[in-house]
Write a protein that holds these residues in place. Structure first.
Motif, PDB file in Angstrom:
ATOM      1  N   LEU A 196      42.224  32.848  29.989  1.00  0.00           N
ATOM      2  CA  LEU A 196      41.251  33.492  30.703  1.00  0.00           C
ATOM      3  C   LEU A 196      40.170  33.735  29.580  1.00  0.00           C
ATOM      4  CD1 LEU A 196      39.777  35.004  33.057  1.00  0.00           C
ATOM      5  CD2 LEU A 196      40.716  37.134  32.147  1.00  0.00           C
ATOM      6  N   LEU A 197      38.875  33.156  29.959  1.00  0.00           N
ATOM      7  CA  LEU A 197      37.701  33.169  29.160  1.00  0.00           C
ATOM      8  C   LEU A 197      36.684  33.745  29.674  1.00  0.00           C
ATOM      9  CD1 LEU A 197      37.593  29.332  27.807  1.00  0.00           C
ATOM     10  CD2 LEU A 197      38.124  31.255  26.477  1.00  0.00           C
ATOM     11  N   ASP A 198      35.783  34.453  28.736  1.00  0.00           N
ATOM     12  CA  ASP A 198      34.524  34.817  29.300  1.00  0.00           C
ATOM     13  C   ASP A 198      33.586  33.562  28.866  1.00  0.00           C
ATOM     14  OD1 ASP A 198      32.418  36.345  29.741  1.00  0.00           O
ATOM     15  OD2 ASP A 198      32.519  37.486  28.094  1.00  0.00           O
ATOM     16  N   ASP A 199      33.166  32.899  29.843  1.00  0.00           N
ATOM     17  CA  ASP A 199      32.365  31.698  29.609  1.00  0.00           C
ATOM     18  C   ASP A 199      31.144  31.678  30.019  1.00  0.00           C
ATOM     19  OD1 ASP A 199      34.893  29.226  29.731  1.00  0.00           O
ATOM     20  OD2 ASP A 199      34.489  30.443  28.206  1.00  0.00           O
ATOM     21  N   MET A 200      30.191  30.687  29.640  1.00  0.00           N
ATOM     22  CA  MET A 200      28.913  30.436  30.208  1.00  0.00           C
ATOM     23  C   MET A 200      29.120  28.859  30.543  1.00  0.00           C
ATOM     24  SD  MET A 200      27.285  33.169  30.404  1.00  0.00           S
ATOM     25  CE  MET A 200      25.620  32.721  30.856  1.00  0.00           C
ATOM     26  N   LEU A 201      28.490  28.527  31.429  1.00  0.00           N
ATOM     27  CA  LEU A 201      28.320  26.999  31.704  1.00  0.00           C
ATOM     28  C   LEU A 201      26.975  26.401  31.308  1.00  0.00           C
ATOM     29  CD1 LEU A 201      30.107  26.968  35.341  1.00  0.00           C
ATOM     30  CD2 LEU A 201      31.080  26.099  32.954  1.00  0.00           C
ATOM     31  N   GLY A 202      26.919  25.283  30.833  1.00  0.00           N
ATOM     32  CA  GLY A 202      25.802  24.581  30.501  1.00  0.00           C
ATOM     33  C   GLY A 202      25.850  23.188  30.342  1.00  0.00           C
ATOM     34  N   GLY A 203      24.924  22.652  31.311  1.00  0.00           N
ATOM     35  CA  GLY A 203      25.008  20.990  31.563  1.00  0.00           C
ATOM     36  C   GLY A 203      26.486  20.602  31.877  1.00  0.00           C
ATOM     37  N   GLY A 204      27.038  21.358  32.825  1.00  0.00           N
ATOM     38  CA  GLY A 204      28.466  20.913  33.386  1.00  0.00           C
ATOM     39  C   GLY A 204      29.544  21.117  32.452  1.00  0.00           C
TER      40      GLY A 204
ATOM     41  N   ALA B 246      45.749  42.368  34.402  1.00  0.00           N
ATOM     42  CA  ALA B 246      44.978  43.379  34.547  1.00  0.00           C
ATOM     43  C   ALA B 246      43.606  43.008  35.009  1.00  0.00           C
ATOM     44  CB  ALA B 246      44.959  44.614  33.441  1.00  0.00           C
ATOM     45  N   GLY B 247      43.044  43.890  35.965  1.00  0.00           N
ATOM     46  CA  GLY B 247      41.614  43.686  36.449  1.00  0.00           C
ATOM     47  C   GLY B 247      40.652  43.589  35.344  1.00  0.00           C
ATOM     48  N   LEU B 248      39.729  42.812  35.768  1.00  0.00           N
ATOM     49  CA  LEU B 248      38.491  42.891  34.786  1.00  0.00           C
ATOM     50  C   LEU B 248      37.020  42.956  35.588  1.00  0.00           C
ATOM     51  CD1 LEU B 248      39.367  39.687  32.574  1.00  0.00           C
ATOM     52  CD2 LEU B 248      39.388  42.081  31.689  1.00  0.00           C
ATOM     53  N   LEU B 249      36.129  43.507  35.079  1.00  0.00           N
ATOM     54  CA  LEU B 249      34.993  43.666  35.823  1.00  0.00           C
ATOM     55  C   LEU B 249      34.351  42.423  36.276  1.00  0.00           C
ATOM     56  CD1 LEU B 249      33.414  47.039  34.384  1.00  0.00           C
ATOM     57  CD2 LEU B 249      34.411  46.697  36.568  1.00  0.00           C
TER      58      LEU B 249
ATOM     59  N   TRP C 195      41.072  33.945  40.954  1.00  0.00           N
ATOM     60  CA  TRP C 195      41.239  35.264  40.802  1.00  0.00           C
ATOM     61  C   TRP C 195      41.331  35.895  42.251  1.00  0.00           C
ATOM     62  CZ3 TRP C 195      39.194  37.575  36.671  1.00  0.00           C
ATOM     63  CH2 TRP C 195      38.704  36.623  35.567  1.00  0.00           C
ATOM     64  N   ASN C 196      41.821  37.189  42.280  1.00  0.00           N
ATOM     65  CA  ASN C 196      41.741  37.786  43.276  1.00  0.00           C
ATOM     66  C   ASN C 196      41.450  39.283  43.384  1.00  0.00           C
ATOM     67  OD1 ASN C 196      43.915  39.660  42.791  1.00  0.00           O
ATOM     68  ND2 ASN C 196      45.437  38.423  43.920  1.00  0.00           N
ATOM     69  N   GLY C 197      40.850  39.949  44.346  1.00  0.00           N
ATOM     70  CA  GLY C 197      40.148  41.277  44.286  1.00  0.00           C
ATOM     71  C   GLY C 197      41.201  42.345  44.249  1.00  0.00           C
ATOM     72  N   ILE C 198      42.603  42.192  44.678  1.00  0.00           N
ATOM     73  CA  ILE C 198      43.512  43.129  44.738  1.00  0.00           C
ATOM     74  C   ILE C 198      44.742  42.628  44.094  1.00  0.00           C
ATOM     75  CG2 ILE C 198      44.775  44.853  46.145  1.00  0.00           C
ATOM     76  CD1 ILE C 198      42.677  44.235  48.315  1.00  0.00           C
TER      77      ILE C 198
ATOM     78  N   THR D  39      33.393  41.242  44.924  1.00  0.00           N
ATOM     79  CA  THR D  39      34.496  42.324  44.783  1.00  0.00           C
ATOM     80  C   THR D  39      34.746  42.260  43.024  1.00  0.00           C
ATOM     81  OG1 THR D  39      35.876  41.699  46.589  1.00  0.00           O
ATOM     82  CG2 THR D  39      37.080  42.774  44.948  1.00  0.00           C
ATOM     83  N   SER D  40      34.798  43.589  42.765  1.00  0.00           N
ATOM     84  CA  SER D  40      35.014  43.782  41.528  1.00  0.00           C
ATOM     85  C   SER D  40      35.863  45.006  41.387  1.00  0.00           C
ATOM     86  CB  SER D  40      33.709  44.245  40.558  1.00  0.00           C
ATOM     87  OG  SER D  40      34.131  44.531  39.199  1.00  0.00           O
ATOM     88  N   PRO D  41      36.879  45.231  40.372  1.00  0.00           N
ATOM     89  CA  PRO D  41      37.284  44.186  39.373  1.00  0.00           C
ATOM     90  C   PRO D  41      37.975  42.974  40.143  1.00  0.00           C
ATOM     91  CG  PRO D  41      38.895  45.978  39.420  1.00  0.00           C
ATOM     92  CD  PRO D  41      37.913  46.286  40.528  1.00  0.00           C
ATOM     93  N   MET D  42      38.224  42.015  39.341  1.00  0.00           N
ATOM     94  CA  MET D  42      38.783  40.799  39.671  1.00  0.00           C
ATOM     95  C   MET D  42      40.262  40.670  38.761  1.00  0.00           C
ATOM     96  SD  MET D  42      37.200  39.655  42.240  1.00  0.00           S
ATOM     97  CE  MET D  42      37.658  37.855  42.499  1.00  0.00           C
ATOM     98  N   TYR D  43      41.310  40.040  39.435  1.00  0.00           N
ATOM     99  CA  TYR D  43      42.349  39.647  38.597  1.00  0.00           C
ATOM    100  C   TYR D  43      42.763  38.350  38.661  1.00  0.00           C
ATOM    101  CZ  TYR D  43      43.345  44.367  39.873  1.00  0.00           C
ATOM    102  OH  TYR D  43      43.235  46.023  39.981  1.00  0.00           O
ATOM    103  N   ALA D  44      42.714  37.804  37.394  1.00  0.00           N
ATOM    104  CA  ALA D  44      43.466  36.401  37.156  1.00  0.00           C
ATOM    105  C   ALA D  44      44.940  36.336  37.473  1.00  0.00           C
ATOM    106  CB  ALA D  44      43.169  36.191  35.762  1.00  0.00           C
ATOM    107  N   PHE D  45      45.157  35.154  38.161  1.00  0.00           N
ATOM    108  CA  PHE D  45      46.480  35.116  38.658  1.00  0.00           C
ATOM    109  C   PHE D  45      46.942  33.809  38.963  1.00  0.00           C
ATOM    110  CE2 PHE D  45      44.538  34.811  42.569  1.00  0.00           C
ATOM    111  CZ  PHE D  45      45.530  34.060  43.419  1.00  0.00           C
ATOM    112  N   MET D  46      48.147  33.641  38.988  1.00  0.00           N
ATOM    113  CA  MET D  46      48.909  32.208  39.769  1.00  0.00           C
ATOM    114  C   MET D  46      49.878  32.485  40.412  1.00  0.00           C
ATOM    115  SD  MET D  46      49.654  31.247  35.707  1.00  0.00           S
ATOM    116  CE  MET D  46      49.473  32.910  35.402  1.00  0.00           C
ATOM    117  N   SER D  47      50.268  31.883  41.585  1.00  0.00           N
ATOM    118  CA  SER D  47      51.046  32.268  42.524  1.00  0.00           C
ATOM    119  C   SER D  47      51.251  31.081  43.502  1.00  0.00           C
ATOM    120  CB  SER D  47      50.626  33.155  43.620  1.00  0.00           C
ATOM    121  OG  SER D  47      49.574  32.541  44.560  1.00  0.00           O
TER     122      SER D  47
END
Length: 187
Positions: free
Chosen positions: A1-9, A76-79, A101-104, A177-185
């Motif tokens: 999970l990254l806190d990223d910005m997108l620029g030019g693809g 854990a959920g992230l804002l 991501w999911n909201g719950i 929705t916030s917070p969001m949960y990173a997940f795999m299922s």
């Protein structure tokens, strides 16, 4: 999970909020509550059939889905923050996985990508599944990125039939929705 910005693809990483390389092998039924490696974070797992395990740096599921998003591995959920991204690699076989991501925690899927060998490339946008691309090839690595917007998300893929560059496959304008949960299922 990254806190990223997108620029030019392209993804320009700023910092990891969570990183899980699945370094330590874990037997089926013993993944819940273990630390993300190198972290930070703790795995939160729903696995009523004891199917999830970790081996060779991969979260694995044996025997297919129990159903309804079980097994599920999240954190854990992230804002919700503009540009926050979940990244991962899926190697589909007869059991393909959702990443996003999911909201719950553990239910209420909002934004996911599933490269399926039988049903095409499936994007779930605010809990509504849509086929947006061709079938995936079994045993091929697909990298997935789902990047949050203030409302909605950007969906990216690379690998297999999509080539070696990130391709934007869907833009959601639904859900804030916030917070969001990173997940795999497994579906």
């Amino acid at each position: 999970l990254l806190d990223d910005m997108l620029g030019g693809g392209m993804m320009i990483p700023r910092k990891y909020l969570l990183w899980d390389r699945f370094d330590t092998a874990r037997a089926a039924g013993s993944v819940n509550g273990t630390p993300a490696e190198p972290g930070p974070g703790v795995r939160v797992v729903t696995d009523t059939g004891n199917k999830l395990s970790i081996a060779s740096g991969v979260l694995q599921c044996s025997g297919g889905a129990t159903g309804g998003g079980d097994p599920w591995c999240g954190y854990a959920g992230l804002l919700r923050v503009l540009g926050r991204a979940v990244l991962g690699t899926i190697v589909p076989d007869t059991n393909t996985a959702d990443l996003g991501w999911n909201g719950i925690s553990g239910s209420g899927i909002n934004f996911t990508v599933r490269p399926s060998i039988a049903a095409g490339l499936i994007v779930t946008d605010s809990s509504i599944g849509k086929v947006v691309g061709p079938n995936a090839s079994g045993g091929v690595s697909y990298q997935i990125a789902v990047v949050l917007r203030n409302t909605g998300a950007f969906f990216y893929i690379k690998g297999g039939v999509y080539g070696s560059n990130w391709i934007l496959i869907w833009i959601s304008v639904l859900e804030s929705t916030s917070p969001m949960y990173a997940f795999m299922s497994l579906p």
